[in-house]
Scaffold this motif. Structure first.
Motif, mmCIF file in Angstrom:
data_model
loop_
_atom_site.group_PDB
_atom_site.id
_atom_site.type_symbol
_atom_site.label_atom_id
_atom_site.label_comp_id
_atom_site.label_asym_id
_atom_site.label_seq_id
_atom_site.Cartn_x
_atom_site.Cartn_y
_atom_site.Cartn_z
ATOM 1 N N ALA A 172 0.746 -0.934 0.080
ATOM 2 C CA ALA A 172 -0.145 0.125 -0.054
ATOM 3 C C ALA A 172 0.932 1.263 0.106
ATOM 4 O O ALA A 172 0.659 2.277 -0.585
ATOM 5 N N LEU A 173 2.070 1.133 0.798
ATOM 6 C CA LEU A 173 2.862 2.384 0.817
ATOM 7 C C LEU A 173 3.606 2.642 -0.544
ATOM 8 O O LEU A 173 3.718 3.671 -1.075
ATOM 9 N N ALA A 174 3.924 1.395 -1.262
ATOM 10 C CA ALA A 174 4.495 1.591 -2.547
ATOM 11 C C ALA A 174 3.744 1.932 -3.618
ATOM 12 O O ALA A 174 3.887 2.840 -4.293
ATOM 13 N N ARG A 175 2.249 1.772 -3.531
ATOM 14 C CA ARG A 175 1.361 2.143 -4.203
ATOM 15 C C ARG A 175 1.144 3.773 -4.399
ATOM 16 O O ARG A 175 0.600 4.254 -5.316
ATOM 17 N N LEU A 176 1.544 4.510 -3.251
ATOM 18 C CA LEU A 176 1.331 5.927 -3.147
ATOM 19 C C LEU A 176 2.215 6.480 -4.452
ATOM 20 O O LEU A 176 1.857 7.488 -5.108
ATOM 21 N N THR A 177 3.227 5.675 -4.794
ATOM 22 C CA THR A 177 3.994 6.168 -6.062
ATOM 23 C C THR A 177 3.314 6.200 -7.330
ATOM 24 O O THR A 177 3.941 6.790 -8.140
ATOM 25 N N LEU A 178 2.405 5.345 -7.424
ATOM 26 C CA LEU A 178 1.545 5.387 -8.794
ATOM 27 C C LEU A 178 1.065 6.597 -9.086
ATOM 28 O O LEU A 178 1.220 7.069 -10.258
ATOM 29 N N GLU A 179 0.388 7.465 -8.140
ATOM 30 C CA GLU A 179 0.004 8.759 -8.421
ATOM 31 C C GLU A 179 0.517 9.920 -7.935
ATOM 32 O O GLU A 179 0.024 10.957 -8.153
ATOM 33 N N HIS A 180 1.576 9.575 -7.337
ATOM 34 C CA HIS A 180 2.313 10.795 -6.651
ATOM 35 C C HIS A 180 3.715 10.756 -7.213
ATOM 36 O O HIS A 180 4.655 9.746 -6.993
ATOM 37 N N ASP A 181 4.553 12.196 -7.424
ATOM 38 C CA ASP A 181 5.864 12.033 -7.840
ATOM 39 C C ASP A 181 6.581 12.260 -6.362
ATOM 40 O O ASP A 181 7.481 13.138 -6.212
ATOM 41 N N TRP A 182 6.586 11.141 -5.535
ATOM 42 C CA TRP A 182 7.086 11.086 -4.321
ATOM 43 C C TRP A 182 7.965 9.866 -4.256
ATOM 44 O O TRP A 182 7.962 8.810 -4.997
ATOM 45 N N HIS A 183 9.155 10.282 -3.479
ATOM 46 C CA HIS A 183 10.132 8.898 -3.253
ATOM 47 C C HIS A 183 9.899 8.315 -1.925
ATOM 48 O O HIS A 183 10.096 8.951 -0.936
ATOM 49 N N VAL A 184 9.442 7.151 -2.012
ATOM 50 C CA VAL A 184 9.034 6.308 -0.965
ATOM 51 C C VAL A 184 10.285 5.590 -0.602
ATOM 52 O O VAL A 184 10.538 4.669 -1.095
ATOM 53 N N ARG A 185 11.030 5.682 0.571
ATOM 54 C CA ARG A 185 12.232 4.995 0.931
ATOM 55 C C ARG A 185 11.768 4.221 2.110
ATOM 56 O O ARG A 185 11.565 4.455 3.487
ATOM 57 N N PHE A 186 12.218 2.626 1.953
ATOM 58 C CA PHE A 186 11.734 1.828 2.819
ATOM 59 C C PHE A 186 13.167 1.673 3.660
ATOM 60 O O PHE A 186 14.025 1.439 3.059
ATOM 61 N N ILE A 187 13.250 1.735 4.904
ATOM 62 C CA ILE A 187 14.345 1.630 5.821
ATOM 63 C C ILE A 187 14.348 0.588 6.668
ATOM 64 O O ILE A 187 13.188 0.270 7.392
ATOM 65 N N GLU A 188 15.449 -0.271 6.738
ATOM 66 C CA GLU A 188 15.602 -1.348 7.818
ATOM 67 C C GLU A 188 15.674 -0.724 9.261
ATOM 68 O O GLU A 188 16.412 0.278 9.335
ATOM 69 N N LEU A 189 15.096 -1.396 10.063
ATOM 70 C CA LEU A 189 15.152 -0.885 11.318
ATOM 71 C C LEU A 189 16.602 -0.914 12.037
ATOM 72 O O LEU A 189 17.126 -2.014 11.700
ATOM 73 N N MET A 190 16.922 0.181 12.631
ATOM 74 C CA MET A 190 18.224 -0.235 13.090
ATOM 75 C C MET A 190 18.254 -0.437 14.815
ATOM 76 O O MET A 190 17.415 0.352 15.402
ATOM 77 N N PRO A 191 18.950 -1.297 15.299
ATOM 78 C CA PRO A 191 19.018 -1.619 16.553
ATOM 79 C C PRO A 191 19.599 -0.553 17.489
ATOM 80 O O PRO A 191 20.567 -1.007 18.283
ATOM 81 N N ILE A 192 19.276 0.553 17.296
ATOM 82 C CA ILE A 192 20.135 1.866 17.879
ATOM 83 C C ILE A 192 19.184 2.394 19.192
ATOM 84 O O ILE A 192 18.210 2.936 18.849
ATOM 85 N N GLY A 193 19.638 2.205 20.297
ATOM 86 C CA GLY A 193 18.719 2.768 21.572
ATOM 87 C C GLY A 193 17.383 2.248 21.660
ATOM 88 O O GLY A 193 16.525 3.014 22.299
ATOM 89 N N ASN A 194 17.023 1.129 20.808
ATOM 90 C CA ASN A 194 15.726 0.795 21.185
ATOM 91 C C ASN A 194 15.567 -0.800 21.195
ATOM 92 O O ASN A 194 14.488 -1.529 20.618
#
Ligand code: SAM
Ligand code: SF4
Length: 329
Positions: A172-194
């Motif tokens: 669903a998040l990737a599908r946002l790019t179909l109609e919007h000129d947006w760059h959707v970047r998926f980020i791996e969770l980093m085990p920093i402080g969490n």
């Protein structure tokens, strides 16, 4: 020109203008917040601008303001305006949770901000409230609309993917790019402080991590095609759903090293230069700033401290990690 011992030109500085935040995202901060640095230890606007000026004279071309939440800084417009007017700077950008963006987008653009990254991990208002511990997704959407009206483009959306939380929303998040000129970047969770438990209903630490390979597998039905990197994409690997207006990118600090092309330094809100996100080797500028010494030597020292590459697992198990909001993720 800043060249590190491995021949990499350092042209990008991320400045955390504050460690304060108006949200408490589960992967970034504990519920009760963190112990804020005392105000007197935080750099003033003049000090931030001085460091930015010295960095640009040394060859930094792009500066990103982050935090904590940069838009809670009471003088964020002045910071943007003064940094944007440093001779030879190419661009000033900002990463925000967008809670305060609707009102600030146009003033930020007027102050010289070029582009903006907005963090959004889900399309579900209730899930957004849970992940951010109280955030209102409507404010993100009105912030995005205001950023588009202010031509803060291309817009990037940062999405940290967590198994058992939002990984099911990848399509669903990737599908946002179909109609919007947006760059959707998926980020791996980093085990920093969490690495602690996030509370009732959240996945346990060892269940949460999804690799970019896993994310791409979840998007295989889209037949992603390699695309050219949008400006300032740093370590993202970029793709396009055929026919889409925008792109999807994958950022993998854990799985695939992007250290070979690392061009960045970080400045924490209490005036420490970090050569690497995960190596806790800092050069303090505060003393030099407050005694009027030149900063060049300190910047060169931070550049020469840059490691060839990091080993996130080793760095994390070595402890002494500051949270992402303190380092300026
Ligand atoms: N408050 C602003 C925001 O949320 O966009 C800027 C600071 S925040 C620390 C910058 C980015 O770091 C956000 O996109 C956030 O999702 C990401 N981040 C925070 N903790 C993270 C973690 N443990 N792993 C991966 N990304 C993280
Ligand atoms: Fe605040 Fe950004 Fe961290 Fe969320 S990710 S708690 S918005 S600093």
């Amino acid at each position: 020109m800043f060249i590190d011992p491995f021949g990499r030109a350092i042209t990008y500085l991320r400045i955390s203008v504050t460690d304060r935040c108006n949200l408490r995202c589960v992967y970034c901060m504990p519920k009760e917040g963190i112990h804020w640095q005392p105000r007197v230890d935080q750099l003033s606007v003049d000090e931030i601008v001085r460091v930015a000026g010295a960095a640009v004279r040394g060859g930094v071309k792009r500066i990103r303001l982050t935090g904590g939440e940069p838009l809670v800084h009471p003088h964020i417009l002045e910071i943007v305006r003064r940094i944007a007017s440093i001779p030879n700077i190419e661009e000033v950008t900002l990463t925000t949770n967008a809670m305060l963006l609707e009102r600030l987008a146009q003033p930020l653009a007027n102050a010289g901000l070029k582009r903006i990254n907005i963090s959004l991990d889900t399309l579900d208002p209730e899930k957004y409230r849970r992940i951010t511990r109280g955030g209102k997704i409507d404010r993100v959407w009105s912030g995005i609309a205001a950023a588009e009206r202010a031509h803060l483009a291309p817009l990037k959306l940062n999405t940290v993917i967590v198994r058992g939380l939002n990984a099911d929303e990848l399509p669903a998040l990737a599908r946002l790019t179909l109609e919007h000129d947006w760059h959707v970047r998926f980020i791996e969770l980093m085990p920093i402080g969490n690495t602690q438990e996030w509370g009732e209903g959240f996945p346990t630490p060892d269940e949460r991590y999804v690799s970019v390979q896993g994310m791409r597998a979840a998007l295989s039905a889209f037949n992603l095609q390699p695309a050219s990197q949008p400006q300032g994409s740093g370590p993202a690997r970029t793709f396009r759903i055929p026919g889409a207006l925008g792109t999807v990118g994958f950022i993998s600090p854990l799985g695939e090293h992007f250290c070979e092309s690392c061009n960045r330094l970080r400045l924490t809100s209490d005036g420490k230069l970090r050569s690497c996100l995960v190596v806790p080797n800092e050069v303090s500028l505060r003393g030099a700033l407050r005694t009027g010494q030149p900063l060049e030597e300190y910047l060169h020292q931070a550049v020469s401290n840059k490691p060839a590459r990091h080993d996130l697992q080793v760095a994390v198990s070595a402890g002494s990690q500051r949270g992402m909001s303190q380092i300026g993720g």
